[in-house]
Design a protein around this motif. Sequence first.
Motif, PDB file in Angstrom:
ATOM      1  N   UNK A  56     -10.022  -6.746   2.551  1.00 56.90           N
ATOM      2  CA  UNK A  56     -10.493  -6.192   4.651  1.00 56.90           C
ATOM      3  C   UNK A  56      -9.887  -4.953   5.287  1.00 56.90           C
ATOM      4  N   UNK A  57      -9.028  -4.864   5.311  1.00 53.45           N
ATOM      5  CA  UNK A  57      -7.549  -4.422   5.209  1.00 53.45           C
ATOM      6  C   UNK A  57      -6.457  -3.081   5.263  1.00 53.45           C
ATOM      7  N   UNK A  58      -5.566  -2.590   5.822  1.00 56.40           N
ATOM      8  CA  UNK A  58      -5.243  -1.854   5.163  1.00 56.40           C
ATOM      9  C   UNK A  58      -4.089  -2.468   4.466  1.00 56.40           C
ATOM     10  N   UNK A  59      -3.742  -2.902   3.621  1.00 53.64           N
ATOM     11  CA  UNK A  59      -2.354  -3.693   3.431  1.00 53.64           C
ATOM     12  C   UNK A  59      -0.800  -2.414   3.112  1.00 53.64           C
ATOM     13  N   UNK A  60      -0.278  -3.512   3.784  1.00 46.82           N
ATOM     14  CA  UNK A  60       1.264  -3.180   3.726  1.00 46.82           C
ATOM     15  C   UNK A  60       1.150  -2.890   2.591  1.00 46.82           C
ATOM     16  N   UNK A  61       2.639  -1.173   2.022  1.00 48.52           N
ATOM     17  CA  UNK A  61       2.880  -1.132   0.733  1.00 48.52           C
ATOM     18  C   UNK A  61       3.401  -2.130  -0.096  1.00 48.52           C
ATOM     19  N   UNK A  73      10.000   1.177  -5.431  1.00 53.61           N
ATOM     20  CA  UNK A  73       9.699   2.742  -5.784  1.00 53.61           C
ATOM     21  C   UNK A  73       8.589   3.210  -6.742  1.00 53.61           C
ATOM     22  N   UNK A  74       7.977   2.224  -7.787  1.00 56.41           N
ATOM     23  CA  UNK A  74       7.657   2.526  -9.001  1.00 56.41           C
ATOM     24  C   UNK A  74       5.996   2.283  -8.009  1.00 56.41           C
ATOM     25  N   UNK A  75       5.550   1.852  -7.023  1.00 55.43           N
ATOM     26  CA  UNK A  75       4.349   1.739  -6.312  1.00 55.43           C
ATOM     27  C   UNK A  75       4.820   2.742  -5.271  1.00 55.43           C
ATOM     28  N   UNK A  76       5.143   3.586  -5.039  1.00 56.26           N
ATOM     29  CA  UNK A  76       5.179   4.611  -4.584  1.00 56.26           C
ATOM     30  C   UNK A  76       4.791   5.757  -5.138  1.00 56.26           C
ATOM     31  N   UNK A  77       5.472   5.893  -6.438  1.00 54.24           N
ATOM     32  CA  UNK A  77       5.386   6.926  -7.113  1.00 54.24           C
ATOM     33  C   UNK A  77       3.541   6.708  -7.776  1.00 54.24           C
ATOM     34  N   UNK A  78       3.024   5.614  -8.287  1.00 55.63           N
ATOM     35  CA  UNK A  78       1.928   5.366  -8.308  1.00 55.63           C
ATOM     36  C   UNK A  78       1.379   5.728  -7.331  1.00 55.63           C
ATOM     37  N   UNK A  79       1.327   5.443  -6.207  1.00 61.10           N
ATOM     38  CA  UNK A  79       0.106   5.587  -5.106  1.00 61.10           C
ATOM     39  C   UNK A  79       0.032   6.969  -4.601  1.00 61.10           C
TER      40      UNK A  79
END
Length: 175
Positions: A56-61, A73-79
């Motif tokens: 319901x709110x923004x989520x920390x990476x 790092x994998x999530x950053x590229x995906x985002x």
Amino acid sequence: MEPENDSLEASEARRFFGHRLARIAAAWRREIDTDLRAFGLTDATWRPIYYLNFSTTAMRQTDLARSLSLEAPSLVRLLDVLEKRGYVVRETDEEDRRSKLVSITDEGRQVATLVSQVADGVTARLTAAISDQELDACGQVLDRVEQAAQAHRELASQPVPSRKASSADKGSDHV
């Protein structure tokens, strides 16, 4: 059957329970992934959208990475990819300027609706031959396993009390 054999079978069943659970989870995700490929989505792209849609709110990476079992790092590229498609936005966390907050966009919510529909279809297909009572019993077992894992994590995260050396411990060489 002999009691000893019953015990061996039970032991084998416990030994392979986690393995079977992991295999089933992977197979389930593959089924969803296969069905979503027709919409240009892969396991890597639909899962973050699916998770973010429940928030319901923004989520920390970092929390999102942990939820998805991904390295940061994998999530950053995906985002980066998801942001270019207009499915998510990232903003600096005002409470911790080093952190990024990720939230889903309206377009991302439309994709999440599609993902949910496909996931529901896969669920119906894979559980068609299973009764409601069997699903309920299985759910209860899985809930108990999850609760045991949570209790273990909580116990493991508790600091170990340090034992201060008493005066009797210091320099006492005699028995």
